[in-house]
Design a protein around this motif. Sequence first.
Motif, PDB file in Angstrom:
ATOM      1  N   GLN A  44      46.016 -34.604  42.415  1.00 26.26           N
ATOM      2  CA  GLN A  44      45.483 -35.408  41.310  1.00 26.26           C
ATOM      3  C   GLN A  44      44.240 -34.794  40.667  1.00 26.26           C
ATOM      4  O   GLN A  44      43.764 -35.303  39.642  1.00 26.26           O
ATOM      5  CB  GLN A  44      45.129 -36.825  41.819  1.00 26.26           C
ATOM      6  N   SER A  89      44.814 -48.295  42.473  1.00 24.36           N
ATOM      7  CA  SER A  89      45.925 -47.371  42.254  1.00 24.36           C
ATOM      8  C   SER A  89      47.042 -47.713  43.251  1.00 24.36           C
ATOM      9  O   SER A  89      46.852 -48.555  44.131  1.00 24.36           O
ATOM     10  CB  SER A  89      45.443 -45.928  42.470  1.00 24.36           C
ATOM     11  N   VAL A  95      36.607 -39.939  36.069  1.00 21.23           N
ATOM     12  CA  VAL A  95      37.796 -39.519  35.322  1.00 21.23           C
ATOM     13  C   VAL A  95      37.773 -38.007  35.081  1.00 21.23           C
ATOM     14  O   VAL A  95      38.821 -37.362  34.988  1.00 21.23           O
ATOM     15  CB  VAL A  95      37.902 -40.313  33.999  1.00 21.23           C
ATOM     16  N   GLU A  98      43.864 -38.978  35.823  1.00 21.85           N
ATOM     17  CA  GLU A  98      44.853 -40.056  35.865  1.00 21.85           C
ATOM     18  C   GLU A  98      44.258 -41.405  36.255  1.00 21.85           C
ATOM     19  O   GLU A  98      44.904 -42.449  36.088  1.00 21.85           O
ATOM     20  CB  GLU A  98      45.980 -39.696  36.843  1.00 21.85           C
ATOM     21  N   ALA A 101      42.236 -42.971  34.671  1.00 24.02           N
ATOM     22  CA  ALA A 101      42.124 -43.734  33.426  1.00 24.02           C
ATOM     23  C   ALA A 101      43.326 -44.654  33.213  1.00 24.02           C
ATOM     24  O   ALA A 101      43.258 -45.600  32.417  1.00 24.02           O
ATOM     25  CB  ALA A 101      41.974 -42.780  32.245  1.00 24.02           C
ATOM     26  N   ASN A 102      44.427 -44.398  33.925  1.00 24.76           N
ATOM     27  CA  ASN A 102      45.636 -45.221  33.776  1.00 24.76           C
ATOM     28  C   ASN A 102      45.622 -46.469  34.649  1.00 24.76           C
ATOM     29  O   ASN A 102      46.536 -47.287  34.567  1.00 24.76           O
ATOM     30  CB  ASN A 102      46.887 -44.396  34.115  1.00 24.76           C
ATOM     31  N   PHE A 103      44.601 -46.600  35.513  1.00 28.33           N
ATOM     32  CA  PHE A 103      44.577 -47.712  36.466  1.00 28.33           C
ATOM     33  C   PHE A 103      43.453 -48.691  36.129  1.00 28.33           C
ATOM     34  O   PHE A 103      42.428 -48.304  35.563  1.00 28.33           O
ATOM     35  CB  PHE A 103      44.409 -47.181  37.893  1.00 28.33           C
TER      36      PHE A 103
END
Length: 375
Positions: A130, A233, A285, A290, A292-294
């Motif tokens: 990640q 997450s 971030v 990623e 930022a997607n949670f």
Amino acid sequence: MHIAIIGAGVSGLLSALELIEQGCTVTLFDQQHAGQAASWAGGGILSPMYPWRYPREVNHLAQYGKQLYQDWNKKLLPQTGIDFEIHETGMLIFDEADFEIGLNYKDQYQEPMQHCEYLSREKLKQVNPQISEQFQHAIYFPQLANVRNPRLLKSLVSYLKQHPLVEIRENTWIEKFNIQNQKIQSVQTTNGQHFSADHFVIATGAWSNCWSEQLQVSIPVEPVQGQMMLFKSPENWLPTMCMNNVMYLIPRTDGHIVCGSSMNHLGFDHRPSITVQQNIYKACVEMVPELANFPIVKQWAGLRPSSPTGIPYIGKMPELNNLWANFGHYRNGLCMGPASARLLRQLILKQETLVDAKAYSTQRLKLSEGAGVIL
């Protein structure tokens, strides 16, 4: 032997645990609720961040943290049903300026927890896929772990509340010590109640300086605010802890990711700031885009008990025969907590100590002019 402990954060709770194991009776006092304040607010990394930036005395205590928490968890879990969730994730550090010193530190001190290795980009992706492409290498500490401190504290409080040798008095503000012949005879609450004991322990964290005037000793501990945020997450999505520019990501076993942290001298103000939140978000971030997607599910701030070098004060207070200190842990109260409590217990009960106690002595505190006159 009856021991009164003022402050029921992690230092006070672990001190109580150590003492009742030796057959002592303990009364714990807390101005609010047991297991809150900085102990609850912290991240729970079981090592100083960048250990080479800290005095050896900090690392001497911290090196016992993981094993002692594992031992206590094994003992308390059957009684409380609350797992500390010691999560052995390892940690990646991306600060290039620290690579060489970190690798040299590992070679110099040979502490298993501080074993680290250099990772190129290819190996870095294998360890944690990640991580942002901007990081081409890292140093990796495979043995570092974190403890889920809110669960740790719930377990400690639950165990101690059930224990026949313990009384916990919450929402009780100790206002003063009643001193006679260089001994504390009793403590007095704001509503005028008196409580006596054989020994007394100050474990009041960021509030420890409030005793300076009455004890006629300068206690250089002050609050430093640290702010955090929490992402959610999928479970096991982020495999390691991550650190860059003193910002960290700490994955929990259920997919929550603790992100922090800031340092602000704001007195006893623990309100989170939008600006600080944005800084933490940006830094985290940057490490793991990623994220930022949670969703962010929570944000909060706590008050660290800062001290001049980060070396805590553990031992008998100056000029008094039955008043003891366990405070001033600054950013490392959770990882130093178990060994600090054990050292305190060993000193009070005149047992052999696990480390050289002189380094933590309260003799480092400066007496006020005229100290000793009324004690």
